[in-house]
Design an enzyme around this catalytic site. Structure first.
Site: not given
Ligand code: GLN
Length: 488
Positions: A73, A148, A172
Site C-alpha cells: 500500500k 482505504s 481499511s
Molecule cells: N474508513 C475509515 C476512515 O475513513 C477507516 C479508514 C482506515 O482504516 N484507514 O477513517
C-alpha cells in the site's frame, strides 16, 4: 507455469523452493498479468519492474518468503520508491528508508513489488478519495473495492499479486478484503511495527496482510510481527509461529455472536451468509454463544472524533517545506502553508483536519475529545467482558457488499457507515480478520461477502485457527472474479 499468478504464497513457495520456477520468472509473469488486467482494475499506482527483477535475481529461495513478490500500500515506506499516500501533496516524494515491515519482509526473502492505490492518507472506505483516480472492484468494475486499502485488496483478488500489505485504522484492511473476496488481517495494536507507515491516527493504525488464504496471512504475519525499537508502541511479546495451530479446528471453541451487530441496516444477503457461516461453525463443533457489546452504537461517533483529532496533528507536517508538493510563488510563509495545503490535500482530508482541529480546540476538547476517550474505554471494556466468555467473536465485516463508484462519494456519513462493524476493534486494540463467506447477487453480478472474526489482544493465532477451520471446509476462497480472469 503460465498461470503461476493464480497461486497463493504457500503454493508459490513450494515451486520456488523446488526450483520449478525462478523468482525472476515469477516477477515477469506477474508483470504480464498486471499488464493484462490492471488497466481495468487500476490497483497499482507505481511499479519499478527493473528494480524488482534485480531483487528477484538476488533472492534467496531458501528463506521463508524467498522470491515472493508482495504488493505494498502506498502509505508504507520503501526506500527510494514513491510513497504518495494517494495524495497530490506527496507527489514526487520518495521514501528515504524502509519501513520496519519492509525490512522484515526483505529479511524473509520477499520482494516488495508495486505500490497500491488507496484513499488519500487512508481516509475513506472506497479508494475514491485517491488523488490518482479510483480502483475498480474486480468482481464488478462499476463498484468500489472498498477502502482505504482498496488497491491492495483488488490486486490480490484479481491475481495481480500473491499477497499485499495494507493498513487498518478503522477497517481499511478488513472492509476491502470483504468487498473483494480475499483474506484481510488486522493484527493487535502494537503487534506489528508502525515505523515507516505514514501516520493517520497513531493510536489506531496497524499494518497487516491481504492474502488469498488464511495460511498465507499466518506466513506474512510470521515475517512482519514483533517488537521494534523504532516504534515505542510495538509490543514486546513473544511472536509464535502463527501457522502452528492453523489445523486445530474449532471443536469446543466458543464463538460469540454480538447481538448489536445484527441490526437494521444490515443487508439481508450479508446477514444470511454470515448466519450460514455461524451454522457451519456449529456443525464443525464450535459452541455458539450470544454476547453483547452494549456500547457499539457509540463506536462510529467516537471513532470520528478520535481519528480526525489524531489526523489533524499528524498531517500538520505536510507544509511543503521539506518534501512533496509546494504551491508556486507564494507571497509569504503563511500563504505558502495555506496554498500548499489547499492545493495539495483533497476534500475528505480537509474535512478530517477541520473536524479534528475543532474537536481538539480549547473550549471543545472536554466536550468532544475527552468524552470520546471515555467512550473508547467503554468500548474496550465491552470486548474484554465478551472475551471472558468466548474465544472469538464472529460477525459481518461490512453491513453491505461493495457499493457503486460514486454512490456514496458525496455523502460522508453513508461512507463512514461502511466501517460501522470494523472500527470498534481498532479502538479496543484487538485483532481481527475478514474471510470470504459467500456472495450477494446484485444486478446480475456476484459480490463477495466477508465474515469478520475478532480475537482478544495477542490472540492472532486463535483467530487464524478459527478462520482456517472455516476456509478448509468451504470453497469461497477459491472463487475468482469472472470479469478479470478472462483477460489473462
Ligand atoms: N474508513 C475509515 C476512515 O475513513 C477507516 C479508514 C482506515 O482504516 N484507514 O477513517
Amino acid at each position: 507455469m503460465d498461470q503461476i499468478f493464480t497461486l497463493d504464497v504457500h503454493g508459490l513457495r513450494s515451486k520456488l523452493a523446488a526450483h520449478e520456477v525462478s523468482p525472476v520468472e515469477v516477477v515477469r509473469a506477474l508483470a504480464r498479468r498486471i499488464e493484462a488486467v490492471d488497466p481495468a482494475v487500476r490497483g497499482y499506482l507505481s511499479i519499478d519492474l527493473e528494480r524488482a527483477i534485480g531483487e528477484a535475481e538476488a533472492a534467496d529461495v531458501t528463506k521463508p518468503l524467498g522470491g515472493v513478490p508482495i504488493a505494498i500500500k502506498d502509505v508504507i515506506s520503501v526506500r527510494g520508491a514513491p510513497c504518495t499516500c494517494g495524495s497530490r501533496i506527496l507527489a514526487g516524494y520518495r521514501a528515504p528508508y524502509d519501513a520496519t515491515v519492509i525490512a522484515r519482509l526483505r529479511a524473509a526473502g520477499a520482494i516488495p513489488f508495486g505500490r497500491t492505490n488507496m484513499d488519500e492518507f487512508a481516509m475513506g472506505s472506497s479508494t475514491e478519495n485517491s488523488a490518482f483516480g479510483p480502483t475498480h472492484n474486480p468482481y464488478d468494475p462499476a463498484r468500489t473495492p472498498g477502502g482505504s486499502s482498496g488497491g491492495s485488496a483488488a490486486v490480490v483478488a484479481a491475481d495481480e499479486a500473491f499477497a499485499a500489505l495494507g493498513s487498518d485504522t478503522g477497517g481499511s484492511i478488513r472492509q476491502p478484503a470483504a468487498f473483494c473476496g480475499c483474506v484481510g488481517f488486522k493484527p493487535t495494536y502494537g503487534r506489528v511495527s508502525r515505523y515507516g507507515l505514514v501516520a493517520f491516527a497513531s493510536s489506531l493504525d496497524q499494518i497487516g496482510p491481504f492474502t488469498k488464504t488464511v495460511r498465507d496471512a499466518a506466513l506474512l504475519l510470521n515475517a512482519i510481527a514483533g517488537v521494534d525499537p523504532c516504534d515505542s508502541t510495538s509490543l514486546d511479546e513473544p511472536v509464535p509461529d502463527f501457522t502452528t495451530n492453523l489445523d486445530r479446528g474449532v471443536k469446543g471453541v466458543r464463538l460469540g455472536l454480538p447481538r448489536e451487530y445484527f441490526v437494521s441496516g444490515l443487508d439481508p444477503q450479508v446477514e444470511r451468509a454470515v448466519r450460514q457461516a455461524v451454522e457451519h461453525y456449529a456443525k464443525l463443533g464450535a459452541e455458539i454463544v450470544e454476547v453483547s457489546l452494549p456500547h457499539t452504537e457509540y463506536a462510529l461517533s467516537t471513532y470520528y472524533i478520535i481519528a480526525p483529532a489524531e489526523a489533524s496533528a499528524n498531517l500538520a507536517r505536510f507544509d511543503g517545506v521539506r518534501y512533496g508538493y509546494r504551491a508556486e510563488q507564494p507571497g509569504d510563509l503563511l500563504e505558502h502553508y495555506g496554498r500548499t495545503r489547499e492545493e495539495g490535500f483533497g476534500a475528505e482530508v480537509k474535512r478530517r483536519i477541520i473536524l479534528g482541529t475543532y474537536a481538539l480546540s480549547s473550549g471543545y476538547y472536554d466536550a468532544y475529545y475527552l468524552k470520546a476517550q471515555k467512550a473508547r474505554t467503554l468500548i474496550r471494556d465491552d470486548f474484554s467482558r465478551a472475551f471472558r466468555r468466548v474465544d472469538a467473536i464472529v460477525c459481518p465485516t461490512s453491513p453491505t457488499p461493495a457499493f457503486k463508484l460514486g454512490e456514496r462519494a458525496n455523502d460522508p456519513l453513508s461512507m463512514y457507515l461502511a466501517d460501522v462493524f470494523t472500527l470498534a476493534a481498532n479502538m479496543a486494540g484487538i485483532c481481527g480478520v475478514s474471510i470470504p463467506c459467500g456472495f450477494a447477487e446484485a444486478e446480475g453480478k456476484l459480490l463477495p461477502i466477508g465474515l469478520q472474526i475478532l480475537g482478544n489482544s495477542l490472540e492472532e493465532g486463535r483467530v487464524l485457527q478459527v478462520a482456517n477451520a472455516y476456509e478448509q471446509t468451504t470453497d469461497w476462497h477459491k472463487r475468482r472474479p469472472q470479469s478479470v480472469t478472462g483477460n489473462a
